[in-house]
Design an enzyme around this catalytic site. Sequence first.
Site, PDB file in Angstrom:
ATOM      1  N   GLU A 115       0.838  -1.197   0.000  1.00 22.67           N
ATOM      2  CA  GLU A 115       0.000   0.000   0.000  1.00 22.67           C
ATOM      3  C   GLU A 115       0.872   1.246   0.000  1.00 22.67           C
ATOM      4  OE1 GLU A 115      -2.761  -0.324   3.237  1.00 22.67           O
ATOM      5  OE2 GLU A 115      -3.750  -2.074   2.392  1.00 22.67           O
ATOM      6  N   HIS A 239      -8.647   9.812   3.720  1.00 26.10           N
ATOM      7  CA  HIS A 239      -8.320   8.757   2.761  1.00 26.10           C
ATOM      8  C   HIS A 239      -8.525   9.310   1.354  1.00 26.10           C
ATOM      9  CE1 HIS A 239      -8.056   4.974   0.653  1.00 26.10           C
ATOM     10  NE2 HIS A 239      -7.676   4.401   1.775  1.00 26.10           N
ATOM     11  N   ARG A 286      -0.648   8.815   2.142  1.00 31.61           N
ATOM     12  CA  ARG A 286      -2.021   9.300   2.040  1.00 31.61           C
ATOM     13  C   ARG A 286      -2.141  10.819   2.104  1.00 31.61           C
ATOM     14  NH1 ARG A 286      -4.980   4.820   5.932  1.00 31.61           N
ATOM     15  NH2 ARG A 286      -4.978   3.137   4.397  1.00 31.61           N
ATOM     16  N   HIS A 347     -10.931   9.854   7.418  1.00 32.30           N
ATOM     17  CA  HIS A 347     -10.693   8.417   7.528  1.00 32.30           C
ATOM     18  C   HIS A 347     -10.126   7.980   8.871  1.00 32.30           C
ATOM     19  CE1 HIS A 347      -9.845   4.381   6.185  1.00 32.30           C
ATOM     20  NE2 HIS A 347      -8.544   4.516   6.388  1.00 32.30           N
ATOM     21  N   ARG A 382      -0.444   8.583   9.501  1.00 33.93           N
ATOM     22  CA  ARG A 382      -0.366   7.127   9.684  1.00 33.93           C
ATOM     23  C   ARG A 382       0.034   6.432   8.390  1.00 33.93           C
ATOM     24  NH1 ARG A 382      -4.163   2.785   8.922  1.00 33.93           N
ATOM     25  NH2 ARG A 382      -5.717   4.291   8.232  1.00 33.93           N
TER      26      ARG A 382
END
Length: 515
Positions: A115, A239, A286, A347, A382
């Site tokens: 990811e 997100h 992100r 998110h 994060r």
Amino acid sequence: MKTHLFIIGSGVAGLTLAVKFAERFPKKKITIVTKGDADESNTKYAQGGVAVVLDEKTDSFQKHIEDTLIAGDGLCDKAVVDMVITEGPKRLKELMVWGAQFDVDKTGNLDLGKEGGHSQYRVVHHKDITGYEIERALLSRVHQLENISLLPHHFAIDLITEHQLKQVSKNITCYGAYVLNQKNGEILTIQAESTVLAAGGIGRVYGHTTNPTIATGDGIAMAYRAKARIKDMEFVQFHPTALYSNQEGSAFLISEAVRGFGAYLRTKNGNRFMLTYDDRAELASRDIVSQCIDNELKKSGESCVYLDCTHLDLEAFKCHFPNIYQTCLENNIDISKNWIPVVPASHYLCGGIEVDAQGKTSITNLFACGECTRTGLHGANRLASNSLLEALVYAHNIYKYHCGNSMIYKEQIIPSWNDDGTNIPKEHIVIKHNLKELQSLMRDYVGIVRSNYRLNKAITHLDVIYKEVEELYRVSKISTTLCELRNMINVAHLIIGQSLNRKENKGGYYNIDNL
């Protein structure tokens, strides 16, 4: 009601702790309350997976640590990052022992995904419903343990401290909480030697969110009112790819793993814009991808950008992401022919209740784990799939602390909840109106890109909402919707105030006046 361990929340953090504690102390009582169904939590909707280092030939703890530190943009606690990542494989194995099943490749080894922000394939997953599978396994184990009482549809209103006892003390202690039985309206006084907040995130404060409707920041708000230390609330992670819809409310998440699988982000005219912003393109972290999408939308005036999966192997996509594929079809999107319209949505919160490595808060006998906490792992942003990992590790650390330390607990006569002089509110529209006002305020003034002007305006508008809701709260019988709104206002106040105090742009926080 008295219990040894009282857990507020039934996601991966709360359930993991309950299982460990119940197995180790079979004669001690554990009580879990959750305001929705037993399985309703942010965990249930986690699509990506658990980031862990399993193959040191192709990966290493150091690489995972470095990826986490880069994503956190200099604000991670290095000791915490080291601890969480090196503990990861052990905690994953425990999940598997309890029955959680993860995807395997043709050789029978765990199939690892990649990811945004990760330099290696290290995300353990179950299709695109990993959180759902983990929640299923944990609940199954919880129901096998006789010393755990799980109470769904029970809403925690406030923590019990010296404030409720009319005592003055320099050191605040938690004695439990007042809890509303949503089925019959009874307010329970639950007294506990240890209380644990595992109450999830804050997504609904923004309205447009990947979180379920229960994510109203209840744990953080309760801790704040009890005077626990709250930190890094400005770092709200958006997100990048939530399915675009004209409707308000929870948005369906298009997992970051889809971009890891090879999908491209494009503007309406087909421009693959991420190539011009970051060398990692769609696999940038992100915060960067969300800010780039926000910038493209501001330039074009369009409502969304698009995720292009048309060049991908369709059968492999359906195998890896069956839920995403089916949801797209239900929205008349054939991913083999059509681009998926996406926009950023609230998110995850990287800040929250400040805890130490054992999950202890600044209040005696009050612990916290999961998304409601600020551990130091995430820093300013994060890294994808580090959240389930963090929840597993901190639940274990709280458990270990209880194995090695007796709780210093003084029995107290705790007063019952007093609602004399209150009435059932006749004007429910006041709650609904203020909720919409709050969510609109947060989206428009406290979103992905902020400014001091908008933040100061937000404080002024929030103060009006706060006063009206507090007045209603003082004269009304307790209801979940009113308490949730009150909690969201507290959370909004913390986000705005701590945003104004940050004088440099870091990770998920971007203020045009800090340039």
